[in-house]
Write an enzyme that holds these catalytic residues in place. Structure first.
Site, PDB file in Angstrom:
ATOM      1  N   PRO A 178     -34.976  49.929  45.140  1.00  0.00           N
ATOM      2  CA  PRO A 178     -33.367  50.778  45.430  1.00  0.00           C
ATOM      3  C   PRO A 178     -32.944  49.895  46.621  1.00  0.00           C
ATOM      4  CG  PRO A 178     -35.444  52.608  45.292  1.00  0.00           C
ATOM      5  CD  PRO A 178     -35.927  50.985  45.455  1.00  0.00           C
ATOM      6  N   GLU A 232     -44.166  54.636  48.350  1.00  0.00           N
ATOM      7  CA  GLU A 232     -43.249  54.042  49.258  1.00  0.00           C
ATOM      8  C   GLU A 232     -42.197  52.860  48.958  1.00  0.00           C
ATOM      9  OE1 GLU A 232     -40.692  56.422  50.920  1.00  0.00           O
ATOM     10  OE2 GLU A 232     -42.298  58.030  50.287  1.00  0.00           O
ATOM     11  N   ARG A 259     -30.348  42.137  25.561  1.00  0.00           N
ATOM     12  CA  ARG A 259     -29.311  41.213  24.100  1.00  0.00           C
ATOM     13  C   ARG A 259     -27.736  40.470  25.050  1.00  0.00           C
ATOM     14  NH1 ARG A 259     -25.215  44.378  25.198  1.00  0.00           N
ATOM     15  NH2 ARG A 259     -25.195  45.708  23.095  1.00  0.00           N
ATOM     16  N   ASP A 289     -18.966  43.015  25.169  1.00  0.00           N
ATOM     17  CA  ASP A 289     -19.225  45.023  24.965  1.00  0.00           C
ATOM     18  C   ASP A 289     -18.710  45.654  26.867  1.00  0.00           C
ATOM     19  OD1 ASP A 289     -20.806  46.465  23.724  1.00  0.00           O
ATOM     20  OD2 ASP A 289     -22.916  44.409  24.333  1.00  0.00           O
TER      21      ASP A 289
END
Length: 233
Positions: free
Chosen positions: A91, A118, A156, A171
């Protein structure tokens, strides 16, 4: 001339987590074609204790457990070469975007380190990780799903993966704009008709309509992208 194969080494505590996502659809076809290779590396295999323990309490106190540096570093170095790029899914990383996915597609070997508990001992990040990447401003139970998302976004942009070579270029997020609305048969569905311009056969008008619709949706849904697009036009 044979195309260069792209290899992904995924380092995690749960190799079986990836069985389903990589045995279906576009990813499976890319593997079958030899365009990509995906290998699962179990970090526990590099633990030196008899219980294969890879985590411990954090120094300084606090909740949760931290992945110890020794097994993680050994796992990374077991597959790392001079052409590798090591990514830690966390994160705290840089946000994954279409632009970043396109950049990563240029690497022939990506090592994806999945965070657990963690997180990972900071010394591993400093010595063995090239870049931290996050798939969004939220926290998952582990980095496995993030690795799947990143890999799916990256492949992709690897030639031969998609059925149409221009598909990825048209896209959402390409050129800082969302994709336009799409329609297929039937012409009328529950009273809603396909826009006439799409049935006209006039490719110039269709292209103009699609761009207009894409810009309109971008302004409504992602005004931040619309501002970027305006500044670059």
């Amino acid at each position: 001339m044979k195309k260069q194969q792209h290899r992904f080494d995924i380092l995690s505590l749960f190799p079986n987590y990836f069985t389903g996502p990589f045995t279906e659809s576009i990813v499976k076809r890319a593997i079958d074609k030899g365009i990509i290779e995906i290998r699962q590396i179990n970090i526990r295999d590099f633990a030196e204790n008899k219980h294969h323990r890879v985590d411990d309490r954090p120094f300084g106190g606090g909740p949760g457990m931290i992945l110890m540096p020794e097994p993680v570093s050994k796992a990374i170095r077991s597959v790392k070469t001079e052409n590798s790029k090591t990514i830690y899914l966390s994160p705290q990383g840089q946000l994954l975007t279409a632009k970043k996915a396109r950049e990563l597609a240029a690497y022939s070997h990506l090592i994806l380190l999945c965070g657990h508990y963690e997180g990972v001992d900071e010394r591993v990040i400093r010595s063995d990780v090239d870049e931290e990447i996050s798939i969004g401003d939220y926290v998952l139970t582990d980095g496995c799903l993030a690795a799947i998302v990143l890999l799916n976004a990256v492949i992709r942009f690897i030639p031969g993966t998609l059925g149409h070579e221009d598909a990825a270029n048209e896209d959402s997020f390409e050129n800082h704009i969302l994709d336009c609305p799409h329609y297929t048969k039937p012409v009328v569905f529950e009273g809603q008709e396909v826009p006439e311009v799409l049935l006209s056969g006039n490719h110039k008008l269709i292209a103009e309509w699609r761009k207009e619709q894409a810009l309109d949706k971008t302004k409504r849904v992602r005004p931040d992208l619309a501002i970027v697009n305006k500044n670059q036009t």
